[in-house]
Design a protein around this motif. Structure first.
Motif, mmCIF file in Angstrom:
data_model
loop_
_atom_site.group_PDB
_atom_site.id
_atom_site.type_symbol
_atom_site.label_atom_id
_atom_site.label_comp_id
_atom_site.label_asym_id
_atom_site.label_seq_id
_atom_site.Cartn_x
_atom_site.Cartn_y
_atom_site.Cartn_z
ATOM 1 N N LEU A 33 7.567 7.877 -7.335
ATOM 2 C CA LEU A 33 6.759 7.415 -8.468
ATOM 3 C C LEU A 33 7.594 6.603 -9.453
ATOM 4 O O LEU A 33 7.171 5.552 -9.932
ATOM 5 N N GLU A 34 8.797 7.085 -9.746
ATOM 6 C CA GLU A 34 9.661 6.363 -10.682
ATOM 7 C C GLU A 34 10.090 5.023 -10.096
ATOM 8 O O GLU A 34 10.202 4.021 -10.823
ATOM 9 N N ALA A 35 10.304 4.976 -8.793
ATOM 10 C CA ALA A 35 10.665 3.706 -8.153
ATOM 11 C C ALA A 35 9.529 2.698 -8.246
ATOM 12 O O ALA A 35 9.764 1.497 -8.412
ATOM 13 N N ILE A 36 8.289 3.171 -8.121
ATOM 14 C CA ILE A 36 7.152 2.263 -8.289
ATOM 15 C C ILE A 36 7.148 1.686 -9.700
ATOM 16 O O ILE A 36 6.972 0.475 -9.898
ATOM 17 N N ARG A 37 7.364 2.552 -10.686
ATOM 18 C CA ARG A 37 7.356 2.091 -12.083
ATOM 19 C C ARG A 37 8.452 1.057 -12.344
ATOM 20 O O ARG A 37 8.209 0.030 -12.991
ATOM 21 N N THR A 38 9.664 1.338 -11.870
ATOM 22 C CA THR A 38 10.812 0.525 -12.257
ATOM 23 C C THR A 38 11.118 -0.623 -11.309
ATOM 24 O O THR A 38 11.690 -1.635 -11.731
ATOM 25 N N GLN A 39 10.744 -0.486 -10.028
ATOM 26 C CA GLN A 39 11.089 -1.502 -9.043
ATOM 27 C C GLN A 39 9.925 -2.435 -8.697
ATOM 28 O O GLN A 39 10.125 -3.636 -8.538
ATOM 29 N N LEU A 40 8.726 -1.890 -8.575
ATOM 30 C CA LEU A 40 7.600 -2.712 -8.132
ATOM 31 C C LEU A 40 6.805 -3.315 -9.279
ATOM 32 O O LEU A 40 6.454 -4.493 -9.251
ATOM 33 N N PHE A 41 6.489 -2.499 -10.296
ATOM 34 C CA PHE A 41 5.628 -3.009 -11.360
ATOM 35 C C PHE A 41 6.192 -4.245 -12.061
ATOM 36 O O PHE A 41 5.445 -5.191 -12.336
ATOM 37 N N GLY A 101 0.859 -1.171 0.000
ATOM 38 C CA GLY A 101 0.000 0.000 0.000
ATOM 39 C C GLY A 101 0.894 1.219 0.000
ATOM 40 O O GLY A 101 1.742 1.386 -0.876
ATOM 41 N N MET A 102 0.756 2.068 1.004
ATOM 42 C CA MET A 102 1.575 3.268 1.113
ATOM 43 C C MET A 102 3.029 2.893 1.409
ATOM 44 O O MET A 102 3.332 2.242 2.404
ATOM 45 N N LEU A 103 3.930 3.336 0.521
ATOM 46 C CA LEU A 103 5.348 3.040 0.704
ATOM 47 C C LEU A 103 6.193 4.294 0.929
ATOM 48 O O LEU A 103 7.344 4.187 1.337
ATOM 49 N N ALA A 104 5.671 5.453 0.630
ATOM 50 C CA ALA A 104 6.188 6.759 1.052
ATOM 51 C C ALA A 104 7.423 7.250 0.315
ATOM 52 O O ALA A 104 7.441 8.379 -0.165
ATOM 53 N N THR A 105 8.491 6.456 0.228
ATOM 54 C CA THR A 105 9.740 6.970 -0.329
ATOM 55 C C THR A 105 10.370 5.978 -1.300
ATOM 56 O O THR A 105 10.133 4.771 -1.233
ATOM 57 N N ALA A 106 11.237 6.518 -2.174
ATOM 58 C CA ALA A 106 11.969 5.663 -3.106
ATOM 59 C C ALA A 106 12.889 4.702 -2.357
ATOM 60 O O ALA A 106 13.073 3.555 -2.775
ATOM 61 N N GLU A 107 13.468 5.150 -1.247
ATOM 62 C CA GLU A 107 14.357 4.285 -0.474
ATOM 63 C C GLU A 107 13.611 3.067 0.060
ATOM 64 O O GLU A 107 14.109 1.932 -0.020
ATOM 65 N N ILE A 108 12.411 3.275 0.573
ATOM 66 C CA ILE A 108 11.621 2.155 1.075
ATOM 67 C C ILE A 108 11.231 1.228 -0.070
ATOM 68 O O ILE A 108 11.315 -0.006 0.039
#
Length: 272
Positions: free
Chosen positions: A129-137, A81-88
């Motif tokens: 946002l970029e971390a979500i695109r590249t790391q999680l998706f 859900g909420m992850l807050a930061t690119a580091e997390i």
């Protein structure tokens, strides 16, 4: 129920008002018959009127929580859900690989890309946002954005069924196995129509639109209901259909709480 239930892990923030975040996830897991595990990523200060602030949990503490429960209890499905930061986000992605959760392993992984509360309060740092695109998706079995999150993540403005399909294609290009583009914010449609796609099939899930302002935690509840079904070995289309039925009933039973927006209610399941 007899014996040990399946387990589902939520990696998300805490909602002090109890309507969303890990509180909503745990309520939903329980109502769906799975044991909830938790990795807390942030502590929010919020109530029915909105989010007044939040504090991130250190990334190493987040990953330690994931490793502790995965190594001892096992995880049958997980969601963020909420992850807050690119580091997390980066730390979570690496840890999920280590414990074999997500597309690189055998455990289903749902990404609810929480970027803002329903009041419009930011819950995600801009760089994340970029971390979500590249790391999680690329690791996700399923992603479940609402229309505001679709716009933030892809630039696609969803205004009708055609643009909803374009949004699904844009999200799939980022690497998840399935996407669910939620249509609850298309208010000119008399129904709530969510679109599920893996790039080959496009499945419309149509449901009633209820006249209520009390929808706090709706996205979290849907994603966690889907995750619970995946933990119980349903395939993605069946799990999404089950989650859709669950959230429809939860919105129908939503209740007033506080001076603002009340929560959706999974308590209906306790009556059946």
């Amino acid at each position: 129920m007899t014996g040990t239930p399946r387990t589902a892990l939520t990696i998300a923030g805490s909602d002090s008002g109890g309507g969303a975040g890990i509180q909503a996830d745990l309520r939903t897991f329980f109502a769906c018959g799975v044991h909830g595990l938790v990795a807390v990523t942030a502590v929010t200060v919020q109530n029915s009127l909105g989010v007044q602030g939040f504090t991130e949990i250190p990334a190493d503490v987040v990953t330690a929580q994931i490793k502790a429960v995965a190594g001892d209890m096992g995880v049958d499905a997980a969601k963020t859900g909420m992850l807050a930061t690119a580091e997390i986000i980066d730390a979570v992605a690496k840890t999920l690989d280590e414990v074999h959760i997500g597309r690189s392993g055998e455990t289903p992984f749902v990404v609810d890309p929480v970027a803002a509360s329903m009041h419009g309060d930011a819950l995600l740092r801009e760089e994340a946002l970029e971390a979500i695109r590249t790391q999680l998706f690329p690791r996700a079995t399923l992603v479940t954005p609402n229309l505001d999150e679709v716009r933030l993540l892809t630039g696609v403005e969803v205004t009708d069924r055609d643009s909803q399909r374009r949004a699904a294609d844009a999200l799939l290009a980022l690497g998840p196995q399935y996407v669910l583009v939620k249509g609850g914010h298309l208010y000119d449609d008399p129904d709530c129509v969510d679109l599920l796609s893996d790039g080959f099939q496009y499945i419309e899930l149509r449901g009633p639109r209820y006249e209520t302002k009390n929808t706090h935690g709706g996205g979290d509840t849907l994603a966690s209901a889907i995750t619970a079904s995946l933990a119980q070995d349903l395939g993605v289309p069946d799990a999404v259909a089950e989650g859709k039925r669950f959230i429809e009933r939860s919105v129908a039973d939503a209740y007033e709480l506080g001076a603002g927006v009340g929560p959706v209610s999974p308590f209906w399941r306790l009556r059946h």
